[in-house]
Design a protein around this motif. Structure first.
Motif, PDB file in Angstrom:
ATOM      1  N   LEU A 135      58.444  45.077  27.857  1.00 52.24           N
ATOM      2  CA  LEU A 135      57.775  43.981  27.410  1.00 52.24           C
ATOM      3  C   LEU A 135      56.121  44.076  28.012  1.00 52.24           C
ATOM      4  CD1 LEU A 135      60.159  40.954  28.342  1.00 52.24           C
ATOM      5  CD2 LEU A 135      59.277  41.843  26.315  1.00 52.24           C
ATOM      6  N   LYS A 136      55.271  43.543  27.169  1.00 48.56           N
ATOM      7  CA  LYS A 136      53.817  43.559  27.777  1.00 48.56           C
ATOM      8  C   LYS A 136      53.591  42.885  28.947  1.00 48.56           C
ATOM      9  CE  LYS A 136      49.562  45.278  26.250  1.00 48.56           C
ATOM     10  NZ  LYS A 136      49.450  46.413  25.997  1.00 48.56           N
ATOM     11  N   LEU A 137      52.716  43.469  29.931  1.00 47.93           N
ATOM     12  CA  LEU A 137      52.566  42.730  31.079  1.00 47.93           C
ATOM     13  C   LEU A 137      51.366  41.582  30.882  1.00 47.93           C
ATOM     14  CD1 LEU A 137      52.227  45.548  33.772  1.00 47.93           C
ATOM     15  CD2 LEU A 137      53.988  43.843  33.827  1.00 47.93           C
ATOM     16  N   SER A 138      51.494  40.620  31.599  1.00 49.41           N
ATOM     17  CA  SER A 138      50.633  39.391  31.201  1.00 49.41           C
ATOM     18  C   SER A 138      49.080  39.947  31.623  1.00 49.41           C
ATOM     19  CB  SER A 138      50.577  38.369  32.229  1.00 49.41           C
ATOM     20  OG  SER A 138      49.656  37.292  32.203  1.00 49.41           O
ATOM     21  N   SER A 139      48.144  39.496  30.660  1.00 52.39           N
ATOM     22  CA  SER A 139      46.675  39.872  30.583  1.00 52.39           C
ATOM     23  C   SER A 139      46.080  39.349  32.073  1.00 52.39           C
ATOM     24  CB  SER A 139      45.986  39.434  29.369  1.00 52.39           C
ATOM     25  OG  SER A 139      46.181  38.025  29.390  1.00 52.39           O
ATOM     26  N   SER A 140      46.497  38.383  32.640  1.00 48.89           N
ATOM     27  CA  SER A 140      45.946  37.987  33.790  1.00 48.89           C
ATOM     28  C   SER A 140      46.441  38.644  35.090  1.00 48.89           C
ATOM     29  CB  SER A 140      46.628  36.442  34.002  1.00 48.89           C
ATOM     30  OG  SER A 140      47.864  36.251  34.150  1.00 48.89           O
ATOM     31  N   THR A 141      47.473  39.657  34.911  1.00 47.09           N
ATOM     32  CA  THR A 141      48.007  40.112  35.969  1.00 47.09           C
ATOM     33  C   THR A 141      47.009  41.285  36.306  1.00 47.09           C
ATOM     34  OG1 THR A 141      50.081  40.046  35.307  1.00 47.09           O
ATOM     35  CG2 THR A 141      49.759  41.910  37.025  1.00 47.09           C
ATOM     36  N   GLN A 142      46.459  41.444  37.673  1.00 48.04           N
ATOM     37  CA  GLN A 142      45.502  42.432  38.422  1.00 48.04           C
ATOM     38  C   GLN A 142      45.989  43.170  39.227  1.00 48.04           C
ATOM     39  OE1 GLN A 142      42.390  42.503  36.910  1.00 48.04           O
ATOM     40  NE2 GLN A 142      42.751  40.550  35.441  1.00 48.04           N
ATOM     41  N   ASN A 143      45.334  44.244  39.449  1.00 47.77           N
ATOM     42  CA  ASN A 143      45.692  45.434  40.622  1.00 47.77           C
ATOM     43  C   ASN A 143      47.124  45.571  40.563  1.00 47.77           C
ATOM     44  OD1 ASN A 143      43.145  45.097  41.482  1.00 47.77           O
ATOM     45  ND2 ASN A 143      43.505  43.279  42.755  1.00 47.77           N
ATOM     46  N   LEU A 144      47.644  46.097  39.495  1.00 48.96           N
ATOM     47  CA  LEU A 144      49.159  46.385  39.045  1.00 48.96           C
ATOM     48  C   LEU A 144      49.535  47.267  40.242  1.00 48.96           C
ATOM     49  CD1 LEU A 144      49.261  46.619  35.406  1.00 48.96           C
ATOM     50  CD2 LEU A 144      49.923  44.678  36.650  1.00 48.96           C
ATOM     51  N   ASN A 145      48.818  48.241  40.610  1.00 48.78           N
ATOM     52  CA  ASN A 145      49.074  49.214  41.739  1.00 48.78           C
ATOM     53  C   ASN A 145      49.543  48.718  42.842  1.00 48.78           C
ATOM     54  OD1 ASN A 145      49.011  51.253  39.866  1.00 48.78           O
ATOM     55  ND2 ASN A 145      46.875  51.773  40.241  1.00 48.78           N
ATOM     56  N   SER A 146      48.754  47.544  43.328  1.00 51.00           N
ATOM     57  CA  SER A 146      49.073  46.972  44.516  1.00 51.00           C
ATOM     58  C   SER A 146      49.840  45.686  44.682  1.00 51.00           C
ATOM     59  CB  SER A 146      47.694  46.532  45.425  1.00 51.00           C
ATOM     60  OG  SER A 146      47.089  45.645  44.611  1.00 51.00           O
ATOM     61  N   VAL A 147      50.235  45.362  43.371  1.00 49.95           N
ATOM     62  CA  VAL A 147      50.962  43.981  43.360  1.00 49.95           C
ATOM     63  C   VAL A 147      52.243  44.118  44.051  1.00 49.95           C
ATOM     64  CG1 VAL A 147      52.192  44.671  40.968  1.00 49.95           C
ATOM     65  CG2 VAL A 147      51.476  42.066  41.751  1.00 49.95           C
ATOM     66  N   MET A 148      52.976  45.471  43.741  1.00 44.34           N
ATOM     67  CA  MET A 148      54.257  45.318  44.536  1.00 44.34           C
ATOM     68  C   MET A 148      54.236  45.670  45.977  1.00 44.34           C
ATOM     69  SD  MET A 148      55.894  45.449  41.778  1.00 44.34           S
ATOM     70  CE  MET A 148      57.636  45.651  42.275  1.00 44.34           C
ATOM     71  N   LYS A 149      53.085  45.718  46.622  1.00 44.24           N
ATOM     72  CA  LYS A 149      53.018  45.835  48.177  1.00 44.24           C
ATOM     73  C   LYS A 149      52.696  44.449  48.656  1.00 44.24           C
ATOM     74  CE  LYS A 149      51.790  50.532  47.565  1.00 44.24           C
ATOM     75  NZ  LYS A 149      50.794  51.676  48.016  1.00 44.24           N
ATOM     76  N   GLU A 150      51.972  43.726  48.055  1.00 46.94           N
ATOM     77  CA  GLU A 150      51.405  42.447  48.584  1.00 46.94           C
ATOM     78  C   GLU A 150      52.271  41.480  48.315  1.00 46.94           C
ATOM     79  OE1 GLU A 150      47.577  42.058  47.379  1.00 46.94           O
ATOM     80  OE2 GLU A 150      46.746  43.743  48.284  1.00 46.94           O
ATOM     81  N   PRO A 151      52.755  40.311  49.076  1.00 45.21           N
ATOM     82  CA  PRO A 151      53.495  39.291  48.825  1.00 45.21           C
ATOM     83  C   PRO A 151      52.686  38.229  48.016  1.00 45.21           C
ATOM     84  CG  PRO A 151      52.615  38.802  51.128  1.00 45.21           C
ATOM     85  CD  PRO A 151      52.248  40.499  50.613  1.00 45.21           C
ATOM     86  N   PHE A 152      53.483  37.713  47.126  1.00 48.55           N
ATOM     87  CA  PHE A 152      52.896  36.563  46.157  1.00 48.55           C
ATOM     88  C   PHE A 152      52.392  35.483  47.050  1.00 48.55           C
ATOM     89  CE2 PHE A 152      53.344  33.080  43.302  1.00 48.55           C
ATOM     90  CZ  PHE A 152      52.481  33.648  42.145  1.00 48.55           C
TER      91      PHE A 152
END
Length: 973
Positions: free
Chosen positions: A604-621
């Motif tokens: 599925l296509k990621l949301s266009s509003s998603t930023q910094n995909l490389n670090s998003v898995m490391k930083e808590p939401f």
């Protein structure tokens, strides 16, 4: 040879067949010996084996061929010699000069070097009338053939070149025609139904091409292969040609040949290929006859089959008959030329005619079958349309009766669960499960029809894949049918949002997970996700039966099911999933190992509003919301409450989408509604204890904690009557609605929300809640107003006794009784909370009266923190004290003590009433709060319910027989 009178040599080359001088065991040029000095001179036939003259049992050895040619110098000045094949090495000398060679002739095997390459030499003749041609030959590899094996051509340069080029061109044209047959067969294989006979025929023709190039020695002229690999390629071509020809005709062979002969031939062919690769050229040449016989077996079988087909001549078989005649003629002619060693220019017209006739027959059969297939396809399409129409009609007609059956069976299960036998109850539950599964099948049929008519519209939005997965798993946990299967959502809670239609994504995951549960008896079913560039890859893994490799290739086609042995279903779910994923622009695939499990994946296509995909898995939401503290919220509610004469409806709305919350605020902006919002489900749980709520509105799809999970947690503290919950869901399938009710929701509204419908449902739920609250308060007021007759009589008796003994004590007792009666009938407190001091005055008055009655049998111990002030529901401590005295202490002759404790524990206050009376059994404690006044009395039940309604938790009871009882509860400050 005297050619001086042969004028035709100027137009065409001459074949030098006939008797040549032969000197066995001598290299007359290298040893500088004149032929007249050699006694072993003989005459041999060329072409032919030299062992005829030498008398040897084999063709190993070496020697020299010599031929003198007389020419007329006027014919031309440049001559040439074409040497196609000499076994197995040779050198050509003209008038004592070495012109060319193939390999390296020598007197011993260690010194000589074999070669298969043909060659042509040209040399000038200046005013000479005699040409001495000497060919020195050595062979230590070919047991069956030695010396000059093929005719040698001699002539003027230009005619010789023309003859050689003509031979090459004829060979190339033949090969090109063969190649055309191979190509169209290969094309038919790939674009058709993958009939392997096309592939086998194509490879067979390629073997014929290689055989032609090897026979005419062109392959070795183009590619100077060494002697070893030249022999290997030659015999591999022979074996492979026979093998693939047999595969072409195996289906037409008689049954006994097909079942018994073909496997044996295949085994022999495989063994021969292995032998050819490992044996040297010397040993491979010894098996030439055997290799040829193995190759000829399929050829004779093919001719036999063609003969059988042509027994009944018709307009189609005539071409096959012509191909048979041409093929047999070509084979016979090849045998004659080989055995008699006749040298001719290659004219493979008979073989080409055979191929063309065979191709015409094949094409006519193909087009005939194609026409039949077209007609049959039309009939099948019409039958398919009728089938779809029938299934669609059946689905529509069965849907309502099926739902009626499900509703009736469910009602019987609920109504008669205490009367039915265990087996009957289990059968009814099985009936419900089968009915639900059938309902899913009917939904798939209706959904497939919508796809065919292109009625599916995708409405993409930013969605948390974790929340959708969690919600679907919550639904399916109730549908595992008692299997030992663990559902695991391994997608991180802070995984980026995807761009998808929420309803359709829910449908995709539901189908995949439901399918995994069906085919997994035990183990784990998990979902995890990864990021690949701008796409999210979602994987659904199970440890089930797995899927056969053949089925995997067509698994996503409609009406295709796995062969795992699980019955049921139309095989539409996966097809629908794939179409939905493709409508989103993604792809779906499957990988599986039988008996190990399967992995279904889709993108599925990621949301266009998603930023910094490389670090998003490391930083808590992080939630982008400023939450009100509990004190601020309580103060706000109190302020609103004081400013309004009508009791407002207090609503707590929970949704991760701030836009949805804003919409709710606009809908409930009237003064009658007080709505508080939060985007965090965990924060909503902490807000519950801050105040009394009339209703919760909860979105189903939220990160971290879904609406189903939040509802489950709320129901641990509040019943469906104490705090109604209204679910907002984008899904309207029966499974989604059913799970909502199972976890404890009171009602649901589907998105997009209709404001009138939402308000109507909110009013309905809050009215029920208000009526329950009113009942509890009236019940508490009734308790306040009830003064037990024996309590009054006993108190007046105590007053009468004190009137004769101690008037001051009598006055004090009368004062406390008046306080007790006044506080008991104070109706101002039925609408809310009262100060702690009012409740304590009531308790103290009650204890003073009871102390006067029971004297030393009753001891009271107070343990209260100083300067602690808060509001408390009226008549909560006094019923507990009364219960401790009458049911705990006074059942003992010596009486006992009652301990009243009020402690500050941070944001809450812990109140407990303990006694050292007779205590209770565990069974009695379990029955005390079950709602039956006959077991516990209305006072305890009412107190517990009011506490639960206000604070989410009621009374906590600890008791031990012979030691006493402690009842405690928590209230907010």
């Amino acid at each position: 040879m005297d050619l001086r009178e042969w004028g035709f040599i100027t137009n065409s080359p001459l074949i030098l067949d006939g008797e040549w001088e032969f000197y066995p065991g001598e290299f007359i040029i290298k040893e500088n010996v004149h032929p007249s000095q050699i006694d072993s001179q003989e005459y041999v036939q060329v072409p032919g084996n030299w062992n005829v003259s030498t008398g040897k049992k084999n063709n190993y050895g070496y020697g020299s061929y010599r031929l003198r040619i007389y020419i007329d110098p006027s014919f031309g000045s440049t001559y040439g010699i074409r040497v196609p094949y000499i076994s197995s090495s040779s050198e050509v000398y003209v008038n004592g000069e070495l012109l060319s060679s193939s390999g390296k002739p020598a007197a011993t095997k260690n010194q000589y070097k074999p070669s298969n390459s043909p060659y042509t030499v040209y040399f000038p003749i200046e005013n000479e009338s005699e040409i001495e041609l000497v060919i020195q030959v050595a062979n230590f590899d070919n047991l069956g053939k030695g010396g000059i094996a093929r005719s040698i051509k001699f002539g003027l340069e230009e005619p010789l070149r023309k003859s050689i080029n003509f031979t090459k061109n004829i060979t190339l044209i033949s090969c090109m025609l063969y190649l055309i047959h191979a190509l169209y067969s290969l094309i038919l294989f790939f674009i058709g139904n993958r009939d392997k006979r096309f592939l086998y025929f194509s490879v067979t023709v390629i073997c014929i091409i290689l055989g032609t190039l090897v026979g005419e020695r062109l392959l070795f002229e183009w590619f100077p292969l060494n002697f070893e690999w030249g022999i290997k390629i030659k015999y591999l071509t022979v074996i492979f040609g026979g093998y693939f020809l047999l595969q072409c005709i195996r289906q037409q062979l008689p049954e006994f040949l097909h079942r018994k002969f073909v496997p044996i031939y295949n085994l022999i062919s495989g063994m021969l290929v292995f032998l050819i690769l490992i044996l040297s050229a010397e040993y491979n040449l010894k098996f030439t006859l055997f290799y040829t016989m193995v190759m000829l077996i399929p050829c004779f079988l093919a001719l036999l089959l063609m003969y059988n087909v042509t027994k009944h001549i018709d307009k189609n078989n005539i071409y096959l008959l012509l191909a048979l005649i041409a093929g047999v003629g070509s084979l016979i002619w090849l045998i004659i030329l080989t055995r008699l060693q006749i040298e001719m220019e290659p004219y493979p017209f008979d073989l080409m005619i055979a191929m063309i006739c065979f191709a015409i027959y094949w094409f006519k059969r193909y087009f005939y079958i194609l026409e039949e297939s077209r007609v049959l396809m039309g009939e099948l399409q019409k039958a398919n349309e009728q089938k779809d129409e029938f299934l669609l009609t059946v689905a529509h007609e069965m849907k309502n009766p099926l739902h009626g059956i499900l509703n009736i069976s469910h009602a019987i299960t609920e109504r008669e669960k205490d009367n039915l036998q265990t087996k009957s109850l289990r059968d009814l539950k099985l009936l419900n499960a089968v009915g639900r599964r059938m309902s899913l099948m009917l939904n798939d049929l209706l959904e497939l029809e919508r796809y065919k008519e292109n009625l599916i519209v995708i409405k993409p939005m930013d969605i948390s894949i974790y929340s959708v997965t969690e919600a679907v798993m919550n639904i399916l946990r109730f549908m595992t049918d008692g299997k030992n299967v663990k559902l695991e959502n391994k997608i991180p809670k802070n995984f980026p949002n995807v761009r998808a239609d929420e309803n359709r994504l829910n449908q995709i995951l539901f189908n995949l997970l439901h399918n995994a549960i069906k085919h997994t008896n035990e183990g784990e079913i998990s979902v995890y996700a990864t990021i690949k560039e701008e796409w999210a890859e979602i994987y659904v893994c199970d440890t089930g039966r797995g899927i056969d490799e053949e089925i995997q290739e067509k698994l996503f086609e409609p009406y295709v099911q796995s062969t795992s042995g699980h019955e049921g279903g139309f095989g539409l779910g996966l097809s629908i999933c794939k179409k939905l994923v493709e409508l989103h622009g993604g792809k779906m695939s499957v990988s599986s190992i039988p008996e190990k499990g399967s992995i279904f994946s889709f993108s599925l296509k990621l949301s266009s509003s998603t930023q910094n995909l490389n670090s998003v898995m490391k930083e808590p939401f992080q939630f982008q919301e400023e939450h009100l503290t509990l004190n601020e919220m309580a103060a706000s509610m109190a302020e609103r409450r004081q400013s309004k004469s009508v009791e407002p409806i207090r609503i707590l709305a929970v949704d991760d989408d701030p836009i949805n919350l804003k919409v709710l605020e606009n809908i409930f902006e009237l003064e009658i509604y007080h709505i508080y919002t939060t985007q965090n489900a965990q924060h909503a749980l902490s807000m519950l204890s801050a105040h009394e709520w009339d209703l919760m509105i909860v979105d189903v799809m939220m990160p971290y904690m879904s609406g189903y999970e939040l509802t489950t947690n709320v129901r641990k503290h509040y019943s469906i009557l104490e705090l109604p919950i209204l679910l907002l869901t984008a899904h309207h399938r029966p499974e989604d609605i059913e799970i909502g009710f199972q976890v404890g929701a009171n009602d649901y509204v589907t998105k997009p929300v209709n404001s009138l419908e939402l308000k109507a449902r909110v009013q309905s739920l809050t009215k029920v809640k208000k009526s329950i609250s009113e009942r509890l308060r009236m019940e508490a007021a009734w308790l306040q107003a009830q003064i037990k007759p024996h309590f009054i009589i006993n108190t007046f008796n105590s007053i009468a006794s004190l009137s004769r003994l101690n008037l001051d004590k009598m006055d004090e007792l009368i004062h406390e009784l008046s306080n007790y009666i006044r506080l008991s009938i104070d109706f101002q407190n039925i609408d809310g909370l009262s100060p702690l001091e009012d409740e304590l005055q009531l308790v103290q008055s009650y204890l003073f009266i009871q102390k006067q009655r029971f004297g030393e049998r009753l001891h009271v111990i107070w343990n209260t923190d100083e300067q602690i002030q808060f509001l408390i529901p009226p008549l909560t401590i006094q019923p507990l004290v009364e219960n401790a005295i009458h049911h705990g202490l006074m059942k003992r002759i010596e009486g006992g003590e009652v301990r009243i404790s009020i402690k500050d524990v941070g944001e809450k206050v812990l109140i407990s009433v303990a006694d050292n009376g007779v205590g209770m059994r565990k069974e009695k404690v379990a029955q005390l709060l079950n709602g039956d006044p006959a077991n516990s009395g209305i006072g305890i039940i009412n107190t517990d319910r009011r506490l639960r309604q206000l604070y989410g938790q009621g009374l906590r009871i600890k008791s031990k027989v012979g030691e006493g009882t402690e009842i405690s509860f928590l209230v907010n400050k």
